[in-house]
Write an enzyme that holds these catalytic residues in place. Structure first.
Site, PDB file in Angstrom:
ATOM      1  N   ARG A 121      -8.738  11.700  12.863  1.00  0.00           N
ATOM      2  CA  ARG A 121      -7.277  11.538  12.934  1.00  0.00           C
ATOM      3  C   ARG A 121      -6.565  12.893  12.879  1.00  0.00           C
ATOM      4  NH1 ARG A 121      -5.595   6.616   9.240  1.00  0.00           N
ATOM      5  NH2 ARG A 121      -3.747   6.768  10.585  1.00  0.00           N
TER       6      ARG A 121
ATOM      7  N   GLY B 158      -5.262   7.576   5.669  1.00  0.00           N
ATOM      8  CA  GLY B 158      -4.346   8.509   6.324  1.00  0.00           C
ATOM      9  C   GLY B 158      -3.150   8.817   5.438  1.00  0.00           C
TER      10      GLY B 158
ATOM     11  N   LYS C 291       0.830  -1.200   0.000  1.00  0.00           N
ATOM     12  CA  LYS C 291       0.000   0.000   0.000  1.00  0.00           C
ATOM     13  C   LYS C 291       0.873   1.262   0.000  1.00  0.00           C
ATOM     14  CE  LYS C 291      -2.762   0.452   3.699  1.00  0.00           C
ATOM     15  NZ  LYS C 291      -2.732   1.794   4.302  1.00  0.00           N
ATOM     16  N   SER C 292       1.895   1.262   0.830  1.00  0.00           N
ATOM     17  CA  SER C 292       2.760   2.447   0.903  1.00  0.00           C
ATOM     18  C   SER C 292       3.402   2.739  -0.451  1.00  0.00           C
ATOM     19  CB  SER C 292       3.870   2.224   1.934  1.00  0.00           C
ATOM     20  OG  SER C 292       3.309   2.111   3.210  1.00  0.00           O
TER      21      SER C 292
ATOM     22  N   ASP D  83       1.592  -1.062  12.579  1.00  0.00           N
ATOM     23  CA  ASP D  83       0.507  -1.661  11.797  1.00  0.00           C
ATOM     24  C   ASP D  83       0.224  -3.114  12.188  1.00  0.00           C
ATOM     25  OD1 ASP D  83       0.151   0.628  10.310  1.00  0.00           O
ATOM     26  OD2 ASP D  83       1.412  -0.028   8.648  1.00  0.00           O
TER      27      ASP D  83
ATOM     28  N   SER E 185       6.772   8.412  12.572  1.00  0.00           N
ATOM     29  CA  SER E 185       5.752   8.440  11.526  1.00  0.00           C
ATOM     30  C   SER E 185       6.342   8.609  10.140  1.00  0.00           C
ATOM     31  CB  SER E 185       4.750   9.574  11.785  1.00  0.00           C
ATOM     32  OG  SER E 185       3.916   9.716  10.651  1.00  0.00           O
TER      33      SER E 185
ATOM     34  N   ARG F 127       2.734   5.987  -3.254  1.00  0.00           N
ATOM     35  CA  ARG F 127       3.870   6.810  -3.672  1.00  0.00           C
ATOM     36  C   ARG F 127       4.135   6.683  -5.162  1.00  0.00           C
ATOM     37  NH1 ARG F 127       3.979   5.539   1.605  1.00  0.00           N
ATOM     38  NH2 ARG F 127       5.223   6.751   3.098  1.00  0.00           N
TER      39      ARG F 127
ATOM     40  N   ARG G 120      -6.781   1.566  17.953  1.00  0.00           N
ATOM     41  CA  ARG G 120      -6.388   0.142  17.977  1.00  0.00           C
ATOM     42  C   ARG G 120      -5.855  -0.290  19.340  1.00  0.00           C
ATOM     43  NH1 ARG G 120      -3.313   0.180  12.136  1.00  0.00           N
ATOM     44  NH2 ARG G 120      -5.202   0.274  10.878  1.00  0.00           N
TER      45      ARG G 120
END
Ligand code: S3P
Length: 427
Positions: free
Chosen positions: A122, A94, A23-24, A313, A168, A28, A344
């Site tokens: 968020r 996010g 996903k990351s 995650d 982050s 990108r 979470r």
């Protein structure tokens, strides 16, 4: 969205899974290709709705994206991206809102970034602080700047020297994306090494970026510049593979392989944690990428620090592993877990309790006393609260245990639309 899905316990599991594209890297690849000159291709992109939201936004900003078979062609906007009057829809993602805030900060004018109920809870102050220092104007709701987010961009931002206060990758990446169009270099320092997806992909696209590891983190220095077009090949997502790794380890009769995944050290901390818990989980080379295999194991409790699984995650699924282990597992320094698609921290505790475990917290740490084996899990019901990873963690617990009901299971589509089909195929 609130429909409940009953997940059955399965007696025997075997097979090979291909999880969605990382996903990351998928987000990108779309963003970098959008900023580049010329045509880029992307193969293996995540089919999740989060990435679809990013695609919708780059198209809204004037970028042509089309599919031919399994390849996506992205033609960077000639003359640069252009703002639009309508809100840019980030849905549940996010990564979309935070990285896109960095991208639109470089486009003159006012941009509105909106999302779903989960995204609206968020905090965006973490990206607003550095982006404002670079010269953008950022407005959100309340002190923590909840979305909708309004970003007024400038084509000439200032490069900054920024130490990211929380672990982050999204904040680091928002600053780096904005830094591409700044007038001077940008330096980002992190005290916990988070995934280097942005840095690696910028470098692949010809951007001048350097990384220097320190004892307590990493310093990234970026020289402004326009990315070059590139042919992206996206590996499988290790954070999705984690669900199957845990399923294989805690199920009574399972042999599961996940093929073709990325195995960057910042992404595979969960493998080391599981090995420490006694899981028979192994990462091996698989062509250009890695395969993760996992089979039935007796698990023992451990202590897990957030630093070992940066971005945390994999914590919801590791908490399911803790429920099946013998002894008390301690999860340390888990404040960031509260700020994800759902809380979470609370979600992992409620899932553990609903399975019949004793679970409690102390400040930012939480503890789970495992039942010794997944067959002792109770049948349960959990509201996943618009959180794909809570859906998958609960589904794994149900499959290895005695079944369970997941409310809001369709949220799994934000990252893994075929999750339940893939899970069923292991039976
Ligand atoms: C991501 C970073 C992580 C992670 C998210 C994807 C990224 O968030 O939770 O799923 O692609 O940069 P952090 O900002 O907490 O690292």
């Amino acid at each position: 969205m609130n429909e409940a899905v009953h997940v059955k316990s399965l007696r025997q599991l075997a097979g090979t899974i291909r999880v969605p594209g990382d996903k990351s890297a998928s987000h990108r690849a779309l963003m970098i290709s959008a900023l580049a000159d010329g045509v880029s291709t992307i193969s293996g992109i995540s089919e999740g709705h989060d990435v679809r939201a990013t695609r919708g936004i780059v198209e809204a900003l004037g970028v042509a994206v089309h599919e031919e078979g399994s390849i996506l062609y992205v033609t960077g906007a000639n003359g640069g991206l252009r703002g639009v009057d309508r809100p840019l829809q980030c849905e549940n993602s996010g990564t979309t809102i935070r990285l896109m805030a960095g991208v639109v900060a470089t486009i003159e004018g006012r941009h509105e970034l909106v999302g779903d109920e989960s995204l609206n809870r968020r905090p965006m102050d973490r990206i607003a602080v550095p982006l404002r220092r670079m010269g953008a104007h950022v407005v959100g709701r309340g002190e923590r700047l909840f979305p909708p987010l309004e970003v007024t961009g400038r084509s000439s931002l200032e490069g900054i020297d920024y130490e990211v206060p929380e672990a982050s990758a999204q904040v680091k990446s928002a600053v780096l994306f904005a830094g591409l169009a700044a007038r001077s270099p940008t330096t980002v320092t992190e005290t916990v090494r988070t995934r280097t997806t942005t840095e690696d992909m910028f470098r692949d696209a010809g951007v001048n970026i350097s990384l220097r590891d320190r004892d307590d983190g990493r310093v990234v220095t970026l020289t402004p510049g326009r990315p070059l077009h590139h042919d992206w090949s996206i590996p499988g997502d290790p954070s999705q593979a984690a669900f199957f790794a845990v399923l294989g380890a805690l199920h009574r009769d399972a042999t599961i392989q996940v093929s073709g995944i990325d195995a960057a050290p910042e992404r595979t901390g969960f493998v080391d944690v599981l090995a420490r818990m006694g899981a028979q989980v192994v990462l091996i080379r698989d062509g250009d990428w890695y395969a993760l295999s996992s089979r039935s194991s007796h698990l023992v409790a451990t202590e897990i620090h957030a630093r070992e699984v940066p971005s945390v995650d994999e914590v919801p699924i590791l908490s399911v592993a803790a429920c099946a282990a013998s002894g008390v597992t301690r999860f340390r320094d888990m404040a960031e877990l509260r700020l994800k698609e759902s809380d979470r921290f609370a979600g992992s505790l409620s899932l553990a309790r609903s399975l019949g475990c004793r679970a409690w917290s102390d400040g930012n740490d939480f503890f789970i006393e495992g039942l010794g084996e997944a067959q002792r899990f109770q049948e349960f019901s959990l509201d996943a609260g618009l959180d794909h990873r809570m859906v998958m963690a609960a589904a794994v617990a149900a499959t290895a245990g005695r079944g369970g009901t997941v409310v809001g299971a369709s949220t799994v589509s934000s990252s893994y639309p075929n999750f339940f089909t893939d899970l069923g195929q292991l039976a």
